[in-house]
Design a protein around this motif. Structure first.
Motif, PDB file in Angstrom:
ATOM      1  N   ILE A 114      74.672  73.381  -1.257  1.00  0.00           N
ATOM      2  CA  ILE A 114      73.990  73.769  -0.017  1.00  0.00           C
ATOM      3  C   ILE A 114      72.969  72.690   0.312  1.00  0.00           C
ATOM      4  O   ILE A 114      72.008  72.480  -0.411  1.00  0.00           O
ATOM      5  N   LYS A 115      73.175  72.003   1.424  1.00  0.00           N
ATOM      6  CA  LYS A 115      72.340  70.857   1.789  1.00  0.00           C
ATOM      7  C   LYS A 115      71.249  71.194   2.800  1.00  0.00           C
ATOM      8  O   LYS A 115      70.212  70.541   2.822  1.00  0.00           O
ATOM      9  N   ASN A 116      71.475  72.205   3.632  1.00  0.00           N
ATOM     10  CA  ASN A 116      70.467  72.534   4.639  1.00  0.00           C
ATOM     11  C   ASN A 116      70.618  73.999   5.066  1.00  0.00           C
ATOM     12  O   ASN A 116      71.737  74.515   5.146  1.00  0.00           O
ATOM     13  N   TYR A 117      69.484  74.651   5.301  1.00  0.00           N
ATOM     14  CA  TYR A 117      69.500  76.054   5.728  1.00  0.00           C
ATOM     15  C   TYR A 117      68.339  76.270   6.688  1.00  0.00           C
ATOM     16  O   TYR A 117      67.183  76.006   6.356  1.00  0.00           O
ATOM     17  N   THR A 118      68.648  76.736   7.900  1.00  0.00           N
ATOM     18  CA  THR A 118      67.615  76.958   8.914  1.00  0.00           C
ATOM     19  C   THR A 118      67.345  78.436   9.173  1.00  0.00           C
ATOM     20  O   THR A 118      66.475  78.773   9.966  1.00  0.00           O
ATOM     21  N   GLY A 119      68.068  79.304   8.504  1.00  0.00           N
ATOM     22  CA  GLY A 119      67.952  80.734   8.776  1.00  0.00           C
ATOM     23  C   GLY A 119      69.131  81.221   9.587  1.00  0.00           C
ATOM     24  O   GLY A 119      69.741  82.239   9.281  1.00  0.00           O
ATOM     25  N   GLU A 120      69.473  80.474  10.636  1.00  0.00           N
ATOM     26  CA  GLU A 120      70.620  80.833  11.469  1.00  0.00           C
ATOM     27  C   GLU A 120      71.851  80.001  11.109  1.00  0.00           C
ATOM     28  O   GLU A 120      72.974  80.474  11.216  1.00  0.00           O
ATOM     29  N   TRP A 121      71.619  78.759  10.667  1.00  0.00           N
ATOM     30  CA  TRP A 121      72.712  77.858  10.321  1.00  0.00           C
ATOM     31  C   TRP A 121      72.573  77.397   8.890  1.00  0.00           C
ATOM     32  O   TRP A 121      71.463  77.310   8.358  1.00  0.00           O
ATOM     33  N   ILE A 122      73.701  77.096   8.276  1.00  0.00           N
ATOM     34  CA  ILE A 122      73.705  76.611   6.899  1.00  0.00           C
ATOM     35  C   ILE A 122      74.736  75.489   6.772  1.00  0.00           C
ATOM     36  O   ILE A 122      75.847  75.586   7.299  1.00  0.00           O
ATOM     37  N   LEU A 140      77.953  76.087   9.289  1.00  0.00           N
ATOM     38  CA  LEU A 140      78.374  77.379   9.817  1.00  0.00           C
ATOM     39  C   LEU A 140      77.152  78.226  10.142  1.00  0.00           C
ATOM     40  O   LEU A 140      76.057  77.981   9.632  1.00  0.00           O
ATOM     41  N   LYS A 141      77.367  79.252  10.970  1.00  0.00           N
ATOM     42  CA  LYS A 141      76.323  80.249  11.147  1.00  0.00           C
ATOM     43  C   LYS A 141      76.193  81.040   9.849  1.00  0.00           C
ATOM     44  O   LYS A 141      77.170  81.246   9.132  1.00  0.00           O
ATOM     45  N   SER A 142      74.984  81.470   9.545  1.00  0.00           N
ATOM     46  CA  SER A 142      74.725  82.115   8.260  1.00  0.00           C
ATOM     47  C   SER A 142      75.627  83.328   8.034  1.00  0.00           C
ATOM     48  O   SER A 142      76.171  83.511   6.950  1.00  0.00           O
ATOM     49  N   ILE A 143      75.809  84.156   9.063  1.00  0.00           N
ATOM     50  CA  ILE A 143      76.618  85.368   8.893  1.00  0.00           C
ATOM     51  C   ILE A 143      78.092  85.011   8.692  1.00  0.00           C
ATOM     52  O   ILE A 143      78.816  85.680   7.950  1.00  0.00           O
TER      53      ILE A 143
END
Length: 212
Positions: A114-122, A140-143
Motif C-alpha cells: 500500500i503506497k498511498n491512502y487518502t481516505g477515499e482513494w488507495i 481504487l476507491k477505498s470501498i
C-alpha cells in the motif's frame, strides 16, 4: 397488584479496577454486536449513496423497501444475533501467538504494497503476472478496494488446509527427523540419456560422427 421491576443502578468509580469474571453473557453480546454492526452498515451505505460517486453495487439500497427487507431478512436469518466466539481466558499465550503469527504473516496484500491512502482513494503495488511479473501501481476507491480484497476471504467452513497428518506444517519437521532415521537413503537415479547417448551405448560408437 403487579410487582414493580427493580431498576438496575450503575455506579461509576473514580478509580475503576478490573474484576475477574468467569461467566460472560455471550447471548447478550451476540444480539448487541448484531445491532451495532447493522447500524454501522446502514450508516456506511447511506454515506456512500450521498457521495458524489456512489458504488454501483449499493444503488439498490436507495429504494427504501429494498433496504428494509434486506436488513429485516438479515435479522430473521440470525435470530440469536451474530456469532461471537467467547472462550475461557488462555493461560499459555505462546500457542496463541504462534497461531496468529502463522496466519497474519501471509495476508492477501502486504501493508508494504500500500503506497498511498487518502481516505477515499488507495494506491497499492502488485505483480502483474500477465506482463512478466512486472510491478504495477493501481489506484481504487477505498470501498472498491475492500470489495476486491474480501473476495479472498473463504466461505464459512471452507477448508483451506493444504496438508494434514504427518505433512501438516506444525508436525512435518518432527516426523521428517523420525522417517530419516527409519528409512534408508533412496538410491540415486541416473539422469535419463538422450538419443545420441543411448545409440552410442547400444552401437558402441557415436552415430553422429562421420566414419569416413
Amino acid at each position: 397488584m403487579t410487582k414493580r421491576k427493580k431498576k438496575k443502578v450503575s455506579v461509576i468509580k473514580d478509580h475503576p479496577v478490573w474484576v475477574k469474571c468467569h461467566f460472560f453473557p455471550y447471548k447478550m453480546l451476540q444480539k448487541r454486536y448484531q445491532t451495532l454492526l447493522i447500524q454501522h452498515l446502514k450508516r456506511a451505505v447511506e454515506n456512500n449513496l450521498k457521495s458524489s460517486a456512489p458504488d454501483r453495487d449499493l444503488l439498490a439500497f436507495s429504494i427504501p423497501s429494498f433496504k428494509k427487507s434486506f436488513f429485516d431478512d438479515l435479522k430473521q436469518e440470525y435470530k440469536n444475533g451474530f456469532f461471537v466466539h467467547v472462550t475461557e481466558e488462555r493461560q499459555d499465550l505462546q500457542m496463541t501467538a504462534g497461531y496468529i503469527g502463522r496466519y497474519a504473516r501471509s495476508p492477501p496484500l502486504s501493508e508494504l504494497q500500500i503506497k498511498n491512502y487518502t481516505g477515499e482513494w488507495i494506491s497499492f503495488e502488485f505483480k502483474d503476472y500477465r506482463n512478466n511479473g512486472s510491478k504495477d501501481l493501481y489506484t481504487l476507491k477505498s470501498i472498491e478496494f475492500i470489495r476486491k480484497l474480501i473476495r479472498h476471504i473463504p466461505p464459512h467452513y471452507f477448508n483451506v488446509i493444504r496438508h494434514y497428518g504427518i505433512l501438516a506444517s506444525r508436525v512435518k519437521t518432527k516426523f521428517k527427523k523420525i522417517t530419516d532415521r527409519l528409512l534408508s537413503t533412496p538410491p540415486i537415479v541416473e539422469k535419463a540419456k538422450n538419443w545420441r547417448e543411448r545409440q552410442t551405448k547400444f552401437q558402441k560408437e557415436d552415430p553422429l560422427l562421420c566414419k569416413i
